[in-house]
Design an enzyme around this catalytic site. Structure first.
Site, PDB file in Angstrom:
ATOM      1  N   HIS A  56      21.132  14.711   4.250  1.00  0.00           N
ATOM      2  CA  HIS A  56      20.038  15.324   4.338  1.00  0.00           C
ATOM      3  C   HIS A  56      19.379  17.029   4.656  1.00  0.00           C
ATOM      4  O   HIS A  56      18.540  17.761   4.489  1.00  0.00           O
ATOM      5  CB  HIS A  56      18.702  14.676   4.441  1.00  0.00           C
ATOM      6  N   HIS A  60      -8.044   9.677  -3.073  1.00  0.00           N
ATOM      7  CA  HIS A  60      -7.062   9.903  -2.872  1.00  0.00           C
ATOM      8  C   HIS A  60      -5.385   9.179  -2.517  1.00  0.00           C
ATOM      9  O   HIS A  60      -5.720   8.699  -1.946  1.00  0.00           O
ATOM     10  CB  HIS A  60      -6.844  11.420  -1.831  1.00  0.00           C
ATOM     11  N   LYS A 113      -2.679   3.514  -8.339  1.00  0.00           N
ATOM     12  CA  LYS A 113      -3.525   5.001  -8.864  1.00  0.00           C
ATOM     13  C   LYS A 113      -4.100   5.243  -9.437  1.00  0.00           C
ATOM     14  O   LYS A 113      -5.640   5.763  -9.435  1.00  0.00           O
ATOM     15  CB  LYS A 113      -2.195   5.704  -9.598  1.00  0.00           C
TER      16      LYS A 113
END
Length: 612
Positions: A327, A415, A406
């Site tokens: 990462h 949202h 969604k």
């Protein structure tokens, strides 16, 4: 994707880098106001009053001084945070990074042309690897379209850090080595490393000036696979990368002292485009349940991962794939982009290679054989043992919620990302009877070398709503109003964080200035509410939206009694990945996911009934 690429000839991947705005320093007053708001859910009246006094004292005293010094620093750097963040979040960390820092996730090809099927590992692997190498060539030629929001270009620097990049352990601090160069910048390594059964092989992917083809890659992979499956296993030097960082740094120095050739081989691995891992296991996976494959990608065989490598492309015996990535040099969105590109190509070509089957006379892979002694072999065994012990304590579950996605939340004017964040708040509240301090990633790529900022999803508004959901005397209408207030608050915070108006990185900067100046740690950072609200990396919920594509990923929780919670959003489903430590009696990934799924239904119902 293809059209986009064709159109991008006039626009080069990295051409806007120098014209991106500098990372701003928010106002001290604003940051402290937001910080005070964020600790409220975790304090009683007395605790809050005390913290309020500490903040006031900080603002009028040492805080003002530190803020001035931070502004000075920012004048001389296009990104005042970059170096600090890399060091504090990644390179100074001494815990083994392969499990504690790396992220991993499955490739979505199994959902269409490449369902699990024994015996397909090498052929599919050659195609997958070829598409990954094609992506590398697009980057080399700067043909990858610049990411934009509207017409505003975003920072693309992290894309330089995927290929030919590796972390190198240090005694007190690691470093990141990147050997990637664009064609304009000059020579770039062009070899890949393959790990199989504790052995290490390397071959070049450019032959006579062009990329070798899948049939040619297949020949190389078959050679390695055959050799490793008919001869004894290797020592598994790669497992050392899963060790505690200082210990690995010392073992690495010792390894180099045994034979200077060992350093040459380590550098070959570091500079390789990527590491291709051949795993013997064949994890179960379906479009509804990715738990086993995701767990194996994050916690699989440490002798076939180079834990420090930016990109380990992992292949399993049943022809499913995934990755394990360090990462430090980049955030997950980079690998999501690559994974999506490869998936689209596999989909377009129906999972096959449609080009020439001709195999040129290419040099066979070379094996890198390290000089090892008893001490190194002991260190490898010790590394494996500590890694497997920690890995066996990790619970990882990845399920798809398929009732809606969604499309429906958008239709309801909600949202979708905020929808999931609030569902998680409600789930945690129901499961643990208290608010859960939460870290959600916001991206700051509008700015030069921008990476991330923290959105603290556990707001006063979210908690009020969670309480109302648990109170039978609250009307549906009131519950809905409270939910919409929580939505509005979260949406605003996300927007603020993206435009450089978050406060967590600002506070980090102030604490680091104090440290660099040799000043005592300001009381703000030793106040119990600072860590109770998540400060200093103590968030019980560590979360991130992986995106709106078919790609999923996971990391471990930030704290022992916490959860890692990562999700992606599609039109018809939400896929969530949850990690928890089994040795913590309070946390259970299975229970949290079930509560989140319940919350999804409750929230939609709330909007529906309030409409009636």
């Amino acid at each position: 994707m293809e059209n986009q690429l064709a159109k991008s000839t006039e626009e080069r991947t990295f051409q806007y880098q120098d014209s991106l705005p500098s990372l701003p320093v928010p106002s001290l007053e604003e940051s402290l106001k937001k910080y005070l708001e964020s600790v409220k859910p975790f304090a009683n009246e007395k605790e809050y009053k005390k913290t309020e006094e500490i903040v006031k004292k900080f603002q009028n005293g040492i805080g003002r001084e530190l803020h001035q010094k931070l502004l000075e620093r920012a004048k001389g750097k296009k990104n005042w945070l970059e170096e600090w963040w890399l060091n504090v979040a990644y390179l100074d960390v001494r815990a083994p990074s392969q499990l504690n820092v790396n992220f991993a996730g499955p490739a979505p090809h199994f959902e269409h042309y490449w369902p699990p099927q024994e015996g397909t590992q090498l052929e599919r692997g050659s195609i997958s690897l070829w598409h990954n190498l094609s992506y590398w060539q697009l980057l080399r030629k700067e043909k990858l379209p610049v990411h934009k929001v509207g017409n505003t270009p975003l920072d693309m620097n992290q894309f330089r850090m995927v290929f030919s990049t590796c972390k190198v352990p240090g005694i007190t601090r690691d470093s990141v080595m990147s050997y990637f160069r664009t064609e304009n910048e000059g020579h770039c390594p062009s070899h890949v490393v393959v790990l199989c059964r504790g052995r290490v092989f390397v071959f070049d992917v450019i032959h006579e000036g062009c990329l070798i083809t899948p049939p040619e890659i297949l020949r190389q992979l078959t050679y390695i696979h055959k050799k490793c499956h008919s001869e004894p296993d290797g020592p598994g030097v790669a497992a050392l990368t899963s060790e505690e960082r200082t210990r690995w740094a010392k073992v690495r120095e010792y390894l180099i002292s045994l034979d200077p050739e060992n350093l040459t081989m380590l550098e070959k691995i570091q500079s390789s485009l990527l590491v291709y891992s051949i795993e013997d296991g064949g994890p179960h996976v379906t479009p509804e349940d990715y738990s086993q494959i995701t767990a194996m990608l994050l916690t699989g065989d440490p002798t076939v991962r180079w834990g420090d490598k930016s990109y380990n492309l992992v292949s399993f015996s049943n022809g499913v794939f995934g990755c394990n990535c360090d990462h430090a040099p980049f955030d997950a969105m980079v690998i999501v982009n690559i994974s999506h590109y490869v998936d689209e190509k596999i989909f377009e070509n129906e999972g096959r290679w449609k080009g020439s089957e001709k195999v040129r006379d290419i040099p066979l892979p070379e094996e890198l054989v390290f000089t090892v002694d008893e001490k190194i072999l002991d260190c490898i065994n010790q590394a494996k043992a500590q890694y497997l012990k920690q890995a066996s304590d990790l619970q990882i579950l990845v399920y798809a919620f398929t009732s809606f996605g969604k499309k429906l939340t958008k239709k309801m004017m909600l949202h979708p990302d905020t929808f999931i964040q609030l569902a998680l708040q409600l789930a945690y509240y129901r499961l643990h009877g208290r608010p859960g301090c939460c870290y959600e990633t916001a991206m700051t790529r509008y700015f030069y070398h921008g990476r991330t900022e923290t959105v603290r999803s556990c707001t006063v508004e979210a908690v009020r709503w969670c309480q109302s959901m648990q109170d039978p005397s609250t009307s549906r209408l009131e519950q809905q109003q409270k939910m919409l207030q929580a939505f509005a608050k979260h949406d605003k915070m996300m927007k603020d964080c993206s435009i450089g108006k978050g406060f967590d990185r600002h506070l980090l900067g102030l604490s680091l200035i104090a440290k660099e100046e040799g000043l005592p740690v300001p009381e703000l950072f030793t106040d119990p509410l600072f860590s109770k609200s998540g400060g200093g990396g103590n968030f019980v919920l560590s979360t991130s939206l992986v995106g709106y594509l078919r790609v999923q990923g996971v990391v471990v929780p930030m704290v022992h009694d916490g959860y890692g919670f990562f999700y992606h959003i599609r039109d018809d489903r939400f896929v969530v990945a949850c990690s928890a430590w089994k040795s913590c009696p309070e946390t259970d990934a299975e229970k949290l996911i079930q509560q989140v799924f319940h919350a999804f239904h409750d929230m939609i119902q709330l909007v529906n009934t309030a409409h009636l």
